[in-house]
Write a protein that holds these residues in place. Sequence first.
Motif, mmCIF file in Angstrom:
data_model
loop_
_atom_site.group_PDB
_atom_site.id
_atom_site.type_symbol
_atom_site.label_atom_id
_atom_site.label_comp_id
_atom_site.label_asym_id
_atom_site.label_seq_id
_atom_site.Cartn_x
_atom_site.Cartn_y
_atom_site.Cartn_z
ATOM 1 N N ILE A 30 57.305 18.642 63.703
ATOM 2 C CA ILE A 30 58.127 17.565 64.249
ATOM 3 C C ILE A 30 59.369 17.488 63.371
ATOM 4 O O ILE A 30 59.267 17.338 62.155
ATOM 5 C CB ILE A 30 57.367 16.224 64.266
ATOM 6 C CG1 ILE A 30 56.141 16.339 65.164
ATOM 7 C CG2 ILE A 30 58.293 15.095 64.722
ATOM 8 C CD1 ILE A 30 55.252 15.119 65.179
ATOM 9 N N HIS A 31 60.526 17.621 64.001
ATOM 10 C CA HIS A 31 61.789 17.637 63.270
ATOM 11 C C HIS A 31 62.472 16.279 63.343
ATOM 12 O O HIS A 31 62.355 15.575 64.347
ATOM 13 C CB HIS A 31 62.725 18.687 63.866
ATOM 14 C CG HIS A 31 62.154 20.061 63.895
ATOM 15 N ND1 HIS A 31 61.978 20.817 62.765
ATOM 16 C CD2 HIS A 31 61.698 20.819 64.921
ATOM 17 C CE1 HIS A 31 61.460 21.981 63.086
ATOM 18 N NE2 HIS A 31 61.262 22.008 64.395
ATOM 19 N N VAL A 32 63.190 15.934 62.284
ATOM 20 C CA VAL A 32 64.037 14.746 62.313
ATOM 21 C C VAL A 32 65.022 14.940 63.453
ATOM 22 O O VAL A 32 65.600 16.018 63.614
ATOM 23 C CB VAL A 32 64.794 14.571 60.971
ATOM 24 C CG1 VAL A 32 65.800 13.446 61.066
ATOM 25 C CG2 VAL A 32 63.811 14.337 59.841
ATOM 26 N N GLY A 33 65.169 13.941 64.267
ATOM 27 C CA GLY A 33 66.095 14.038 65.393
ATOM 28 C C GLY A 33 65.459 14.537 66.676
ATOM 29 O O GLY A 33 66.133 14.632 67.700
ATOM 30 N N ASP A 34 64.164 14.880 66.633
ATOM 31 C CA ASP A 34 63.488 15.273 67.865
ATOM 32 C C ASP A 34 63.565 14.145 68.881
ATOM 33 O O ASP A 34 63.529 12.966 68.532
ATOM 34 C CB ASP A 34 62.008 15.595 67.598
ATOM 35 C CG ASP A 34 61.763 17.069 67.331
ATOM 36 O OD1 ASP A 34 62.622 17.895 67.693
ATOM 37 O OD2 ASP A 34 60.714 17.380 66.763
ATOM 38 N N THR A 35 63.650 14.526 70.123
ATOM 39 C CA THR A 35 63.620 13.557 71.214
ATOM 40 C C THR A 35 62.328 13.761 71.993
ATOM 41 O O THR A 35 61.595 14.727 71.760
ATOM 42 C CB THR A 35 64.809 13.777 72.169
ATOM 43 O OG1 THR A 35 64.665 15.069 72.769
ATOM 44 C CG2 THR A 35 66.141 13.683 71.438
ATOM 45 N N VAL A 36 62.068 12.882 72.913
ATOM 46 C CA VAL A 36 60.896 13.050 73.778
ATOM 47 C C VAL A 36 60.972 14.410 74.466
ATOM 48 O O VAL A 36 59.984 15.146 74.553
ATOM 49 C CB VAL A 36 60.813 11.902 74.811
ATOM 50 C CG1 VAL A 36 59.771 12.202 75.873
ATOM 51 C CG2 VAL A 36 60.528 10.584 74.124
ATOM 52 N N GLU A 37 62.156 14.781 74.910
ATOM 53 C CA GLU A 37 62.331 16.034 75.640
ATOM 54 C C GLU A 37 62.073 17.251 74.747
ATOM 55 O O GLU A 37 61.413 18.201 75.172
ATOM 56 C CB GLU A 37 63.734 16.108 76.243
ATOM 57 C CG GLU A 37 63.980 15.114 77.360
ATOM 58 C CD GLU A 37 64.274 13.684 76.869
ATOM 59 O OE1 GLU A 37 64.604 13.497 75.667
ATOM 60 O OE2 GLU A 37 64.167 12.764 77.690
ATOM 61 N N THR A 38 62.599 17.244 73.508
ATOM 62 C CA THR A 38 62.383 18.406 72.637
ATOM 63 C C THR A 38 60.919 18.518 72.237
ATOM 64 O O THR A 38 60.385 19.623 72.145
ATOM 65 C CB THR A 38 63.279 18.358 71.379
ATOM 66 O OG1 THR A 38 63.011 17.176 70.619
ATOM 67 C CG2 THR A 38 64.749 18.424 71.743
ATOM 68 N N LEU A 39 60.260 17.384 72.018
ATOM 69 C CA LEU A 39 58.823 17.417 71.703
ATOM 70 C C LEU A 39 58.017 17.907 72.901
ATOM 71 O O LEU A 39 57.081 18.692 72.745
ATOM 72 C CB LEU A 39 58.329 16.047 71.257
ATOM 73 C CG LEU A 39 58.736 15.637 69.843
ATOM 74 C CD1 LEU A 39 58.379 14.182 69.586
ATOM 75 C CD2 LEU A 39 58.086 16.531 68.813
ATOM 76 N N GLN A 40 58.382 17.471 74.095
ATOM 77 C CA GLN A 40 57.682 17.941 75.303
ATOM 78 C C GLN A 40 57.787 19.448 75.437
ATOM 79 O O GLN A 40 56.802 20.122 75.752
ATOM 80 C CB GLN A 40 58.256 17.272 76.552
ATOM 81 C CG GLN A 40 57.841 15.837 76.722
ATOM 82 C CD GLN A 40 58.535 15.156 77.898
ATOM 83 O OE1 GLN A 40 59.631 15.553 78.307
ATOM 84 N NE2 GLN A 40 57.910 14.132 78.422
ATOM 85 N N GLU A 41 58.948 20.004 75.190
ATOM 86 C CA GLU A 41 59.132 21.458 75.289
ATOM 87 C C GLU A 41 58.333 22.191 74.217
ATOM 88 O O GLU A 41 57.736 23.226 74.482
ATOM 89 C CB GLU A 41 60.616 21.821 75.199
ATOM 90 C CG GLU A 41 61.391 21.493 76.442
ATOM 91 C CD GLU A 41 60.811 22.143 77.697
ATOM 92 O OE1 GLU A 41 60.525 23.356 77.668
ATOM 93 O OE2 GLU A 41 60.637 21.433 78.700
#
Length: 75
Positions: A30-41
């Motif tokens: 999990i990266h700082v700045g992750d969004t729901v969309e980037t985590l979903q991908e």
Amino acid sequence: IDRAHPRFCFGLSQTEVDAGAIIAQEPMTIHVGDTVETLQERVKTIEHVVYPRALELVARGKVSVDSVGKLIWKQ
């Protein structure tokens, strides 16, 4: 849940949250700045690895479930 070492897990469903036995898992960053969309991908990418691995274990009889929902691993 171990927030310091997040993992994507594939396991058996139970009534309680996070109570099912885990068949397969994979580390997940999990990266700082992750969004729901980037985590979903990122989860979707990991799913494409973990689901087939877990299903193959079940299909080949390497893992099964006893009458109380406990995993039984076979060599």
